[in-house]
Every structure is written in C-alpha cells, then in structure tokens.
Design a protein around this motif. Structure first.
Motif, mmCIF file in Angstrom:
data_model
loop_
_atom_site.group_PDB
_atom_site.id
_atom_site.type_symbol
_atom_site.label_atom_id
_atom_site.label_comp_id
_atom_site.label_asym_id
_atom_site.label_seq_id
_atom_site.Cartn_x
_atom_site.Cartn_y
_atom_site.Cartn_z
ATOM 1 N N ASP A 1 0.891 -1.137 0.036
ATOM 2 C CA ASP A 1 -0.108 -0.100 -0.161
ATOM 3 C C ASP A 1 0.974 1.165 -0.026
ATOM 4 N N VAL A 2 0.803 2.139 -1.026
ATOM 5 C CA VAL A 2 1.534 3.174 -1.112
ATOM 6 C C VAL A 2 1.396 4.137 0.076
ATOM 7 N N ALA A 3 0.236 4.186 0.545
ATOM 8 C CA ALA A 3 -0.355 5.219 1.807
ATOM 9 C C ALA A 3 0.616 4.682 3.006
ATOM 10 N N ASP A 4 1.117 3.447 2.789
ATOM 11 C CA ASP A 4 1.914 3.038 4.381
ATOM 12 C C ASP A 4 3.410 3.751 4.114
ATOM 13 N N PHE A 5 3.833 4.263 3.240
ATOM 14 C CA PHE A 5 5.064 5.066 3.085
ATOM 15 C C PHE A 5 4.810 6.579 2.973
ATOM 16 N N ALA A 6 5.348 7.266 3.743
ATOM 17 C CA ALA A 6 5.509 8.887 3.613
ATOM 18 C C ALA A 6 6.274 9.236 2.321
ATOM 19 N N VAL A 7 5.906 10.330 1.779
ATOM 20 C CA VAL A 7 6.611 10.906 0.729
ATOM 21 C C VAL A 7 8.114 11.336 1.142
ATOM 22 N N PRO A 8 9.127 11.009 0.374
ATOM 23 C CA PRO A 8 10.320 11.183 0.910
ATOM 24 C C PRO A 8 10.714 12.838 0.854
ATOM 25 N N THR A 9 11.554 13.130 1.614
ATOM 26 C CA THR A 9 11.851 14.645 1.580
ATOM 27 C C THR A 9 13.522 14.700 1.215
ATOM 28 N N GLY A 10 14.267 13.581 1.242
ATOM 29 C CA GLY A 10 15.661 13.687 1.306
ATOM 30 C C GLY A 10 16.461 13.711 2.210
ATOM 31 N N ARG A 11 15.852 13.758 3.371
ATOM 32 C CA ARG A 11 16.476 13.712 4.836
ATOM 33 C C ARG A 11 16.438 12.264 5.272
ATOM 34 N N GLU A 12 15.626 11.350 4.761
ATOM 35 C CA GLU A 12 15.740 10.165 5.320
ATOM 36 C C GLU A 12 17.047 9.451 4.560
ATOM 37 N N GLU A 13 17.250 8.509 5.733
ATOM 38 C CA GLU A 13 18.696 7.553 5.111
ATOM 39 C C GLU A 13 18.555 6.964 3.931
ATOM 40 N N GLU A 14 17.385 6.231 3.389
ATOM 41 C CA GLU A 14 17.338 5.753 2.192
ATOM 42 C C GLU A 14 17.075 6.580 0.817
ATOM 43 N N TRP A 15 16.859 7.978 1.219
ATOM 44 C CA TRP A 15 16.736 8.974 0.008
ATOM 45 C C TRP A 15 17.805 9.917 0.099
ATOM 46 N N ARG A 16 18.763 10.031 1.092
ATOM 47 C CA ARG A 16 19.644 11.149 1.448
ATOM 48 C C ARG A 16 20.578 11.289 0.046
ATOM 49 N N PHE A 17 21.018 10.252 -0.592
ATOM 50 C CA PHE A 17 21.854 10.633 -1.964
ATOM 51 C C PHE A 17 20.910 10.810 -3.120
ATOM 52 N N THR A 18 19.682 10.614 -3.021
ATOM 53 C CA THR A 18 19.086 10.701 -4.458
ATOM 54 C C THR A 18 18.493 11.973 -4.676
ATOM 55 N N PRO A 19 18.670 12.732 -5.808
ATOM 56 C CA PRO A 19 18.282 13.836 -6.318
ATOM 57 C C PRO A 19 16.646 13.748 -6.309
ATOM 58 N N LEU A 20 15.723 14.287 -5.636
ATOM 59 C CA LEU A 20 14.497 13.709 -5.770
ATOM 60 C C LEU A 20 13.705 14.547 -6.819
ATOM 61 N N ARG A 21 14.304 15.933 -6.927
ATOM 62 C CA ARG A 21 13.653 16.538 -8.102
ATOM 63 C C ARG A 21 13.719 16.078 -9.551
ATOM 64 N N ARG A 22 14.658 15.102 -9.644
ATOM 65 C CA ARG A 22 15.053 14.633 -10.954
ATOM 66 C C ARG A 22 14.105 13.220 -11.117
ATOM 67 N N LEU A 23 13.491 12.843 -10.166
ATOM 68 C CA LEU A 23 12.613 11.690 -10.371
ATOM 69 C C LEU A 23 11.366 11.875 -10.913
ATOM 70 N N ARG A 24 10.801 12.951 -11.565
ATOM 71 C CA ARG A 24 9.706 13.269 -12.099
ATOM 72 C C ARG A 24 8.649 12.959 -11.687
ATOM 73 N N GLY A 25 8.415 12.970 -10.177
ATOM 74 C CA GLY A 25 7.240 12.666 -9.482
ATOM 75 C C GLY A 25 6.943 11.332 -9.285
ATOM 76 N N LEU A 26 7.852 10.257 -9.598
ATOM 77 C CA LEU A 26 8.088 8.760 -9.241
ATOM 78 C C LEU A 26 7.715 8.672 -7.715
ATOM 79 N N HIS A 27 8.219 9.404 -6.852
ATOM 80 C CA HIS A 27 8.340 9.493 -5.533
ATOM 81 C C HIS A 27 6.943 10.031 -4.633
ATOM 82 N N ASP A 28 6.453 10.803 -5.366
ATOM 83 C CA ASP A 28 5.374 11.642 -4.510
ATOM 84 C C ASP A 28 4.249 11.405 -5.198
ATOM 85 N N GLY A 29 3.902 10.531 -6.060
ATOM 86 C CA GLY A 29 2.576 10.162 -6.681
ATOM 87 C C GLY A 29 2.074 11.142 -7.688
ATOM 88 N N SER A 30 2.847 12.235 -8.252
ATOM 89 C CA SER A 30 2.424 13.017 -9.081
ATOM 90 C C SER A 30 2.772 12.649 -10.568
#
Length: 374
Positions: A18-47
C-alpha cells in the motif's frame, strides 16, 4: 494488504503493498539522502501519472513459459513485498505483469531475453516481472533496458530448491531516462542465484537488488559494473537479508566516473539475524575516479545479531588510477590515453568476464570502450 513492521533491523523497517503506508520522501531519510528527488519526475510523490508505455518483448528459451497476467494472479507479489514508496507505487500502478516460469528439473538451453524499450521520457510507466524457477530448474534471464523513459518497476525472482538462476540486467537507457527498480531474489534450500547489474546509461538510475533466504544452503552472488558520465546519477542499493542458517552471499560492484557532476552511489546492507548461524558473507565496492568534478558515495553496512558466523566482512575504496600501472605501460611505449583505457578496461572486465553470454559480454565491453573514448 496491510503494513508489516520488522522490529529486528533498522535497514528495512517497513514492507507493504500500500502506497499510503510510506511517507513521501523529503531527502532527509537515510534511504533517500543521496537521491536527487527533483529529478525523479514525480515517481516518488504520486504526481507521475501512469500514462506512459514501455514496449516489452520476450525471446524465451524453448523450455521456458512466458505469460502476461493481471495483478490478481497469485504468483504476482508472491516473492517480494515493496519496501519503499516508489516500489509500492509501481506495484499499485502496473496494469499487467509478465510471469516467466522455468519448470521443475528443466534446464534452459538458451538465455531468455526480456527487452524493455522506452519511447517517451515525458510520460511515466510502471511495470512488474515475476520469474519463477521451480525446484532443480536452471536458467539465465537477461533484462535489457533501452530508449527514453520515466519508469519504475519491481522484478521478483523466486528460486526453488536446488534451482539455479542467473540474471543479467543491463541499464543502457538514453541520456534522458529515469529508472527506479527493485530486484528481489527469494532463495529456497540450496538454491543458487547469480545477478549482474550493468548500468551504462540514463539520466538517473536507481536500482535496489536484494536477496532473502527461505531455506539453508542458499547462495547469492551479486555483481555490478557502472560507468558514470557528466551529470549522470547512478545509484545501487543492495540488501542481503540473512534470516536462515548456513547461507552465503557475495557482493562485488565496480564503477568508473568521469565528467563534471558525475555521481555514483553504492549502499551495501547486510543483515545477519540471530537465527542465521553459519552465515558466510562479504561485500566489496570499488570506484575509479577518472576526472575532477565527480562524486562517489560508497557505504557498506553490516548488522550482525549472532556471534556464530562463518565469515562477515566488507570493503570499499574510491580513488584515482594507479600511477605505477600507468607508468609501467607508458615505459613500454604505450601512449598515456591508451594506457589509461587499458587499466580501466582490465579493472571493469574482472566483473564483465563473468558474464557467460558471449554476445552480451562483447556488447558491454564495446560500450565501456565507447565511454572511455570520450
């Protein structure tokens, strides 16, 4: 399906369809801190809407069956539960899945080639592939990615008792592609899995290979080669989750970087749970920095919850070419540029030469040579 919280390890705390069980990454999380979220084209936030398309073609070995199924098929999701938001988004958004089955005791006479081609990076697409190798079966699967795409997918490998599966995943995307993938192998008693990730293209590629064990004697080898050019972000995050006694894992990833803002990320997580006595594991990552202006983040992690292990270790190194090697070659009349290419080829080919498909191995070598020619 609800959320499952794993109290034993902080490396993979959550698993849910379930997608709702995961918060939208902010880039501060350990598993996302190296990933440039702005370049994901909305794959990470549902857009990112699922209005794109990936053309999928399968050239199967005669012993192997290939089916296109819907998400209600019980085999889909049987070997893997998503562990981050993009993975859960991909699971909830795909329309049809590809199921590849190697029958019991069947030995595939040729590799099964799965070609995935993107045609438009401006529209997102989601996918799911399930590979099942029944007990005592043996097969090789090639996942060949190319073209322009914004794509997220899950690939699950369910390997039966004493079965053997080799997987070569080639990310040779166009320069504008974004690909986020989770590849999970689930190994039964005495099963053998050999994986290769060859990442040579794309704007942003983030691949998460992982392995878990369902019986003793499981053996996993995870290999990788990546070549990062100017502006590229290539990220590999691995997890070997040892929860069964007397299993083995080996990780060997090697990369090269050149050009301004080339960024390589390698995270190697190994969990040895209290019940996994007799575990034998080792992980290695090496990076060659060929020019100024690049960045490497290489982080090996071991979490060991039992003292009864056969072996557990890791190593990580990033640096320039060895000047002694270059001097040795130049002293024998080899020009500096060619000497540099020879050293890099030899370093990466230690992994590439393990690929047993001649045509594919030669193609990867040619691609590396083309990168070095730049």
């Amino acid at each position: 399906m609800g959320v499952e919280v794993k109290p034993v390890s902080t490396l993979s705390e959550r698993a849910s369809y379930d997608v709702a069980d995961f918060a939208v990454p902010t880039g501060r999380e350990e598993e996302w801190r190296f990933t440039p979220l702005r370049r994901l084209r909305g794959l990470h936030d549902g857009s990112a809407k699922a209005d794109g398309k990936i053309v999928l073609e399968v050239d199967a070995a005669p012993e192997v069956t290939v089916e296109t199924v819907d998400r209600e098929d019980p085999r889909v999701g049987s070997g893997y539960v998503p562990t981050d938001r993009i993975s859960a988004q991909a699971y909830s958004a795909f329309t049809t899945a590809t199921v590849i089955t190697v029958p019991r005791e069947a030995v595939a006479s040729a590799p099964t080639i799965v070609r995935l081609r993107g045609e438009d990076a401006g529209h997102a697409a989601y996918g799911h592939t399930t590979v099942i190798v029944e007990p005592f079966g043996k097969a090789t699967i090639v996942l060949d990615h190319s073209g322009s795409a914004t794509y997220a997918d899950n690939v699950e490998f369910v390997v039966g008792e004493q079965a053997q599966l080799t997987v070569v995943s080639v990310q040779e995307w166009a320069d504008d592609a974004v690909h986020v993938s989770h590849q999970h192998a689930s190994l039964a008693k005495d099963a053998k899995f050999t994986g290769f990730n060859i990442t040579l293209g794309g704007d942003l590629v983030r691949v998460r290979p992982s392995v878990s064990y369902r019986g003793p004697g499981g053996d996993a080898e995870l290999n990788g080669v990546y070549f990062v050019d100017a502006g590229q972000h290539l990220e590999h995050r691995l997890l070997a989750d040892h929860s069964v006694r007397n299993c083995r894992s080996r990780v060997d990833y090697r990369g090269a970087l050149q050009g301004e803002d080339a960024h390589a990320v390698w995270i190697g997580d190994v969990v040895i749970r209290a019940e996994a006595e007799g575990t034998d594991t080792y992980e290695l990552n090496r990076n060659l920095v060929l020019t100024d202006g690049t960045r490497v983040d290489s982080v090996p992690n071991l979490e060991i919850l039992t003292g009864e292990v056969a072996g557990a270790g890791h190593a990580s190194a990033s640096g320039r070419l060895d000047e002694e090697h270059l001097f040795y070659l130049q002293a024998r009349g080899i020009p500096a540029d060619e000497a540099k290419r020879m050293v890099v080829r030899g370093y990466l080919n230690q992994i590439v030469q393990r690929i047993e498909i001649d045509e594919l191995r030669e193609r990867v070598e040619a691609k590396i040579d083309a990168e070095l020619a730049l």
